[in-house]
Design a protein around this motif. Structure first.
Motif, PDB file in Angstrom:
ATOM      1  N   MET A  33       0.808  -1.228   0.000  1.00 52.07           N
ATOM      2  CA  MET A  33       0.000   0.000   0.000  1.00 52.07           C
ATOM      3  C   MET A  33       0.831   1.263   0.000  1.00 52.07           C
ATOM      4  N   ASP A  34       2.162   1.137  -0.035  1.00 56.33           N
ATOM      5  CA  ASP A  34       3.022   2.312  -0.084  1.00 56.33           C
ATOM      6  C   ASP A  34       2.707   3.144  -1.319  1.00 56.33           C
ATOM      7  N   GLY A  35       2.544   4.440  -1.102  1.00 59.20           N
ATOM      8  CA  GLY A  35       2.303   5.341  -2.212  1.00 59.20           C
ATOM      9  C   GLY A  35       0.860   5.459  -2.635  1.00 59.20           C
ATOM     10  N   ILE A  36      -0.013   4.597  -2.121  1.00 55.36           N
ATOM     11  CA  ILE A  36      -1.423   4.672  -2.501  1.00 55.36           C
ATOM     12  C   ILE A  36      -2.356   4.850  -1.300  1.00 55.36           C
ATOM     13  N   LEU A  37      -1.887   4.547  -0.087  1.00 52.25           N
ATOM     14  CA  LEU A  37      -2.704   4.779   1.107  1.00 52.25           C
ATOM     15  C   LEU A  37      -2.510   6.234   1.541  1.00 52.25           C
ATOM     16  N   PRO A  38      -3.560   7.035   1.552  1.00 49.16           N
ATOM     17  CA  PRO A  38      -3.418   8.443   1.924  1.00 49.16           C
ATOM     18  C   PRO A  38      -2.871   8.626   3.343  1.00 49.16           C
ATOM     19  N   ASP A  39      -2.080   9.687   3.517  1.00 52.54           N
ATOM     20  CA  ASP A  39      -1.553  10.056   4.837  1.00 52.54           C
ATOM     21  C   ASP A  39      -0.826   8.902   5.521  1.00 52.54           C
ATOM     22  N   LYS A  47       0.437   6.991   9.816  1.00 52.19           N
ATOM     23  CA  LYS A  47      -0.043   5.673  10.221  1.00 52.19           C
ATOM     24  C   LYS A  47       1.132   4.744  10.527  1.00 52.19           C
ATOM     25  N   PHE A  48       0.855   3.605  11.109  1.00 53.66           N
ATOM     26  CA  PHE A  48       1.910   2.715  11.582  1.00 53.66           C
ATOM     27  C   PHE A  48       2.001   1.455  10.720  1.00 53.66           C
ATOM     28  N   SER A  49       3.116   1.347  10.000  1.00 55.64           N
ATOM     29  CA  SER A  49       3.388   0.111   9.263  1.00 55.64           C
ATOM     30  C   SER A  49       4.537  -0.657   9.915  1.00 55.64           C
ATOM     31  N   SER A  94       6.342  -3.919   8.334  1.00 56.78           N
ATOM     32  CA  SER A  94       5.620  -4.563   7.232  1.00 56.78           C
ATOM     33  C   SER A  94       6.022  -3.997   5.871  1.00 56.78           C
ATOM     34  N   ASN A  95       6.763  -2.879   5.917  1.00 53.04           N
ATOM     35  CA  ASN A  95       7.193  -2.224   4.678  1.00 53.04           C
ATOM     36  C   ASN A  95       6.022  -1.875   3.765  1.00 53.04           C
ATOM     37  N   ALA A 127     -11.312  -1.959  -0.560  1.00 53.60           N
ATOM     38  CA  ALA A 127     -10.532  -2.349   0.614  1.00 53.60           C
ATOM     39  C   ALA A 127      -9.621  -1.210   1.054  1.00 53.60           C
ATOM     40  N   LEU A 128      -9.026  -0.523   0.088  1.00 52.43           N
ATOM     41  CA  LEU A 128      -8.134   0.593   0.401  1.00 52.43           C
ATOM     42  C   LEU A 128      -8.909   1.742   1.045  1.00 52.43           C
ATOM     43  N   VAL A 129     -10.102   2.018   0.538  1.00 45.29           N
ATOM     44  CA  VAL A 129     -10.941   3.063   1.130  1.00 45.29           C
ATOM     45  C   VAL A 129     -11.275   2.713   2.580  1.00 45.29           C
ATOM     46  N   PHE A 130     -11.620   1.449   2.812  1.00 47.92           N
ATOM     47  CA  PHE A 130     -11.959   1.010   4.173  1.00 47.92           C
ATOM     48  C   PHE A 130     -10.747   1.134   5.108  1.00 47.92           C
ATOM     49  N   ILE A 131      -9.582   0.693   4.666  1.00 46.92           N
ATOM     50  CA  ILE A 131      -8.379   0.752   5.502  1.00 46.92           C
ATOM     51  C   ILE A 131      -7.992   2.196   5.782  1.00 46.92           C
ATOM     52  N   ASN A 132      -8.152   3.068   4.798  1.00 45.62           N
ATOM     53  CA  ASN A 132      -7.855   4.489   5.006  1.00 45.62           C
ATOM     54  C   ASN A 132      -8.750   5.061   6.094  1.00 45.62           C
TER      55      ASN A 132
END
Length: 287
Positions: free
Chosen positions: A34-40, A44-46, A53-54, A219-224
């Motif tokens: 999700m690097d580069g596509i998950l906003p903000d 957040k904590f990866s 988790s990179n 899924a990305l919208v939900f995770i964001n």
């Protein structure tokens, strides 16, 4: 998910599990990055407790073990911070401190981190051997020497119930568990919580998107949304979880922000399982 990993399109859009499980998984083979596509994403904590988790997973629920105490009986200015401090408290206040060894992870977090502080065994490695387990003996002796000064409880909930009822003055506990019971009126609201400087286990749960998810955009919208500052603030206020967004408001938390520096990751299996078995054999069954 593992059974579906080789299907072209799977049935799971969002996967959640304990953060520590990432250390034993092929995250690159299972999940979408999700690097580069998950906003903000910077807020957040990866990476949690040294497990990065990179960008393949992000934390949405933070949990923390520590010590719950009765402020009417324990001076906040003199809270035990080290194994030696706890021993002194036990001697001065016999049978007023309790922890469980099963039916919940708060007690094991307490005794495992005590063992960690009193040994030179490498808790960051899951490698186990009789020689490594033997390095825990100084900590085992510590608990046996003070066996008459502390109480073994039946579970996480039993510890907090006995604390609230006044039978005990300090117990090992989970931050979110205590907050939840206080909110429901099942334990006293004046009970407090802290993370000792010797360290206690903290971690949480993550969310990720399987590579073969059918609805990746949704899924990305939900995770964001799930990892946003507003939702993380709400989780903290409603459930007592540790916020997993750097811009979240944690003013309702039971733990001061500076104490979160005392969070450590749990020991890794098979060493952890062998350590717990050794503690039960040498301490619990010897009581």
């Amino acid at each position: 998910m593992m059974a579906e990993r080789n299907r072209e399109v799977g049935d799971i859009d969002v996967m959640s599990h304990d953060w520590s499980g990432l250390a034993e998984m092929d995250v690159k083979g299972l999940y979408m990055n999700m690097d580069g596509i998950l906003p903000d994403a910077a807020d957040k904590f990866s990476s949690v407790n040294g497990i990065n988790s990179n960008g393949y997973a992000y934390a949405y629920w933070g949990n923390q073990t520590g010590i719950a105490y009765d402020p009417a009986k324990v001076d906040e200015a003199n809270l035990p911070q080290t194994p030696a401090d706890f021993a002194a408290f036990w001697v001065a206040n016999p049978n007023m401190f309790g922890f469980n060894y099963e039916n919940g992870g708060s007690g094991p977090s307490f005794y495992e981190n005590t063992l960690r502080n009193l040994s030179d065994a490498d808790f960051t490695s899951g490698t186990s051997s009789p020689e490594k387990i033997a390095k825990l003996d100084a900590g085992i002796k510590f608990f046996n020497d003070h066996a008459s000064h502390y109480i073994i409880t039946a579970s996480n909930t039993d510890s907090l119930t006995r604390l609230s009822d006044g039978e005990l003055s300090m117990v090992a506990a989970w931050e979110d568990h205590l907050a939840g019971l206080q909110r429901k009126g099942e334990v006293r609201k004046d009970l407090k919580f802290y993370i000792p400087k010797m360290g206690m286990n903290g971690g949480g749960n993550n969310v990720s998107i399987p590579k073969n998810a059918k609805n990746k955009a949704a899924a990305l919208v939900f995770i964001n949304w799930l990892t946003s500052a507003d939702v993380q603030t709400g989780f903290n206020k409603q459930f007592g979880s540790a916020p997993m967004n750097r811009k979240a408001d944690d003013s309702a938390a039971l733990v001061r922000a500076d104490q979160r520096e005392n969070r450590v990751g749990e020991a890794i299996n098979p060493f952890r399982a062998d350590m717990e078995e050794y503690f039960i054999e040498k301490v619990i069954l010897a009581r």
